[in-house]
Scaffold this active site. Structure first.
Site, PDB file in Angstrom:
ATOM      1  N   LYS A   1     -14.828 -59.358  10.859  1.00 22.34           N
ATOM      2  CA  LYS A   1     -15.409 -60.126  11.960  1.00 22.34           C
ATOM      3  C   LYS A   1     -15.788 -61.516  11.467  1.00 22.34           C
ATOM      4  O   LYS A   1     -16.336 -61.680  10.383  1.00 22.34           O
ATOM      5  CB  LYS A   1     -16.651 -59.415  12.504  1.00 22.34           C
ATOM      6  CG  LYS A   1     -16.383 -58.492  13.661  1.00 22.34           C
ATOM      7  CD  LYS A   1     -17.674 -58.076  14.336  1.00 22.34           C
ATOM      8  CE  LYS A   1     -17.408 -57.372  15.647  1.00 22.34           C
ATOM      9  NZ  LYS A   1     -18.653 -57.045  16.358  1.00 22.34           N
TER      10      LYS A   1
ATOM     11  N   GLU B   1     -23.565 -44.022  26.584  1.00 17.93           N
ATOM     12  CA  GLU B   1     -24.734 -44.035  27.466  1.00 17.93           C
ATOM     13  C   GLU B   1     -25.042 -42.686  28.111  1.00 17.93           C
ATOM     14  O   GLU B   1     -26.222 -42.292  28.179  1.00 17.93           O
ATOM     15  CB  GLU B   1     -24.558 -45.116  28.541  1.00 17.93           C
ATOM     16  CG  GLU B   1     -24.556 -46.535  28.022  1.00 17.93           C
ATOM     17  CD  GLU B   1     -23.210 -47.010  27.520  1.00 17.93           C
ATOM     18  OE1 GLU B   1     -23.114 -48.158  27.033  1.00 17.93           O
ATOM     19  OE2 GLU B   1     -22.230 -46.230  27.609  1.00 17.93           O
TER      20      GLU B   1
ATOM     21  N   ARG C   1     -22.993 -45.754  33.964  1.00 19.60           N
ATOM     22  CA  ARG C   1     -22.158 -44.728  33.333  1.00 19.60           C
ATOM     23  C   ARG C   1     -22.924 -43.416  33.155  1.00 19.60           C
ATOM     24  O   ARG C   1     -22.331 -42.388  32.853  1.00 19.60           O
ATOM     25  CB  ARG C   1     -21.670 -45.238  31.975  1.00 19.60           C
ATOM     26  CG  ARG C   1     -21.145 -46.651  31.999  1.00 19.60           C
ATOM     27  CD  ARG C   1     -20.679 -47.100  30.646  1.00 19.60           C
ATOM     28  NE  ARG C   1     -19.268 -46.807  30.464  1.00 19.60           N
ATOM     29  CZ  ARG C   1     -18.555 -47.172  29.401  1.00 19.60           C
ATOM     30  NH1 ARG C   1     -19.143 -47.818  28.409  1.00 19.60           N
ATOM     31  NH2 ARG C   1     -17.285 -46.889  29.297  1.00 19.60           N
TER      32      ARG C   1
END
Length: 602
Positions: free
Chosen positions: A282, A359, A387
């Site tokens: 990253k 979630e 969700r």
């Protein structure tokens, strides 16, 4: 930087004629362009810096949009957008009506599937691949999956549903956590052999030869495969992907362009469902992002300095509460930094739980904590709470368990757009019996709401925006309400909650009316009585202002139960996902701005 190659790439086909030297130069230009532009507009920087070589290789090996390239979450698609004709629109990135920060089919045919939430790519890719097989098409579907998204439960449900004979390629981009153990010189050399053209040619010839041995061919082939698997497991460790029927290639250095292109070409050549394991860094090429990738995952626009916000205030409040109450736990779904829980994680590591991008699991896990005598606070963005609706209803509410949903980023999200608008939670949660919904206006009231929810010991939701601490000097208090009548008995009243009150305050500077601000909205009957208790006797008009959807929202419910003959008009987001119009204030586009308030009151 002077861009010589990048402006010439107006479609993916233009990449196929580039030499190796030109590809290397293009990668440098792309990283420079990202740093120059994303630091101005804000957005996801580190993840896109890490995926440059992979994205170039994808578009050289495959034929977009004929082949379907799906990015999970979608925030790592900036390079893809640059290479598919959207370079000149980057100055509109993450502005209402401008270039989306995620993949968006209405924006380009090169975005076959929209994605703003995590862990959806493999499921969607399976759908594309099955549809192509049903139609007899030889198109390929490629799902680019970050290792963070790999923690989501949907990914594993989809992997379990994979079938071998699909033109499906899953690219697992590992850039944060170690997923496999087969790292080292020996494993690296084996990986190079397994991705070479000669290896596949030899493998196919041997396979065909063995299978065609009379009488014993098929039995011998099965034994060879079994023996090979045992040896490979000894060298590599067990590979869950091949156990699921996927052919595994990798790991490959995602910044070694030639190896990335070669492994993708071999995956295409395989003619079966394949997982390609890429390892990237990253923030590659930008030192600040390389050293602090989490800090540069998502950055604000240039000139916007970070300020204390509700997330930070929540984090400080829960630490203070946890010092006094040893039964308090904090749960998050891979968002400890975004929800302000870093301090809690450091102070109470044994009572902090990050469950990954999952979630639904977060809510049911918290329900289990609550059922066994703890008091969990689940910090979750409003748009991600969607969700977990079934888990809130079935696992928490129905069992009357005392967990607290701390709903961050409530309200519109002009930068991220419809995928991240927190405008549905009130409508969703209002349908659930016995839940209480708090809507604190200030940091101080947030603490009051958290303490009240803790003491009540039943299911509660506390929703708050992504914003600074507002001034409440002009408001008087009555129970769970604040009100500003200007020392008079106004004939017109705006009733609202949350940060949208700023639009009402802006309108109040141009017209004389009163404001009632709700800091709790459910139980609705209780709040309706508090409103009726302070409503001026001469009130002739009420405008209910809501930064949420109209259907099932607080305005609709309160309008039906208020005992008043006063005309009530609701300003809310009606029959819309909150799409923006470029150059227009998003509140105005959604019909809830100062302008619409004044029109309604007149």
């Amino acid at each position: 930087m002077e861009y010589k190659i990048l402006p010439l790439i107006d479609r993916p086909d233009a990449l196929k004629s580039l030499s190796s030297e030109e590809i290397s130069a293009l990668a440098v230009e792309i990283r420079s362009f990202l740093c120059e532009n994303v630091t101005k507009t804000g957005g996801h920087l580190a993840s896109n810096l890490g995926i440059v070589e992979l994205t170039i290789a994808l578009h050289r090996v495959f034929d977009s949009p004929r082949d379907h390239i799906l990015f999970d979450v979608g925030h790592q698609s900036y390079v893809h957008k640059m290479l598919t004709g959207r370079l000149e629109a980057f100055d509109t990135l993450r502005q209402p009506g401008g270039l989306s920060g995620f993949t968006k089919p209405s924006e380009s045919p090169h975005d076959p599937f929209g994605a703003g939430h995590s862990s959806t790519s493999v499921s969607a890719a399976l759908g594309f691949a099955q549809a192509d097989r049903l139609e007899g098409s030889d198109q390929y579907t490629i799902a680019v999956l970050g290792d963070g998204a790999y923690t989501g439960g949907m990914v594993h449900e989809a992997l379990n549903n994979c079938e071998k004979d699909l033109n499906l390629i899953i690219v697992l981009n590992e850039n944060e956590m170690s997923i496999s153990q087969n790292i080292g010189t020996f494993a690296d050399q084996i990986s190079k052999i397994r991705t070479s053209k000669g290896y596949f040619r030899t493998k196919r010839r041997i396979t065909n030869a063995v299978r065609h041995i009379p009488f014993i061919g098929h039995m011998l082939f099965r034994r060879i495969v079994k023996t090979k698997k045992i040896i490979k497991n000894i060298l590599y460790g067990s590979n869950c992907f091949e156990e699921l029927g996927l052919y595994y290639l990798g790991p490959v250095d995602g910044h070694d362009y030639e190896r990335v292109e070669r492994v993708l070409a071999q995956a295409k050549y395989m003619g079966q469902a394949t997982l390609v394991h890429i390892k990237t860094q990253k923030g590659k090429g930008y030192k600040p992002a390389e050293s602090e990738p989490e800090k540069y995952h998502g950055i604000p626009p240039k000139g916007r300095n970070p300020v204390a916000n509700f997330s930070k205030a929540f984090g400080e409040a829960i630490v203070d509460m946890a010092k006094a109450h040893t039964d308090i736990c904090a749960v998050t779904a891979a968002m400890s930094d975004g929800t302000g829980l870093n301090q809690f994680r450091e102070t109470f590591p044994n009572r902090f739980f990050d469950v990954g991008i999952a979630e639904p699991h977060a809510v049911t896990f918290a329900a289990g904590l609550a059922a066994n005598h703890f008091k969990p606070f689940v910090a979750i963005y409003s748009s991600f709470l969607q969700r977990a609706y079934d888990n809130v209803l079935h696992d928490a509410a129905l069992q009357r368990l005392g967990l607290v949903l701390c709903i961050d980023r409530a309200g519109l999200s002009p930068g991220d757009g419809p995928t991240h608008h927190g405008i549905y939670d009130v409508s969703l949660l209002s349908t659930i019996p016995e839940i209480e919904i708090y809507t604190p206006y200030t940091f101080e009231k947030l603490r009051v709401c958290m303490q009240a929810a803790y003491e009540r010991g039943q299911l509660a939701a506390i929703r708050y925006p992504n914003g600074p601490n507002p001034s409440a000097e002009s408001f008087a208090e009555h129970g769970w309400l604040r009100y500003d009548f200007g020392g008079r008995q106004p004939s017109r009243i705006v009733i609202t909650y949350g940060s949208i009150v700023r639009e009402a305050l802006a309108a109040k500077r141009e017209m004389d009316f009163g404001i009632i601000l709700l800091e709790k909205i459910k139980p609705y009957a209780e709040i309706a009585k508090e409103i009726e208790a302070i409503l001026p006797a001469g009130c002739q008009k009420i405008v209910f202002l809501e930064e949420g959807v109209y259907n099932g929202g607080a305005g609709m419910i309160l309008k039906n139960i208020l005992h008043t003959k006063v005309d009530i008009e609701i300003l809310a987001i009606n029959n819309s996902f909150g799409e923006g119009t470029f150059g227009e204030n998003l509140y105005e586009t959604c019909g809830i701005s100062k302008k619409q308030i004044l029109e309604a009151l007149k």
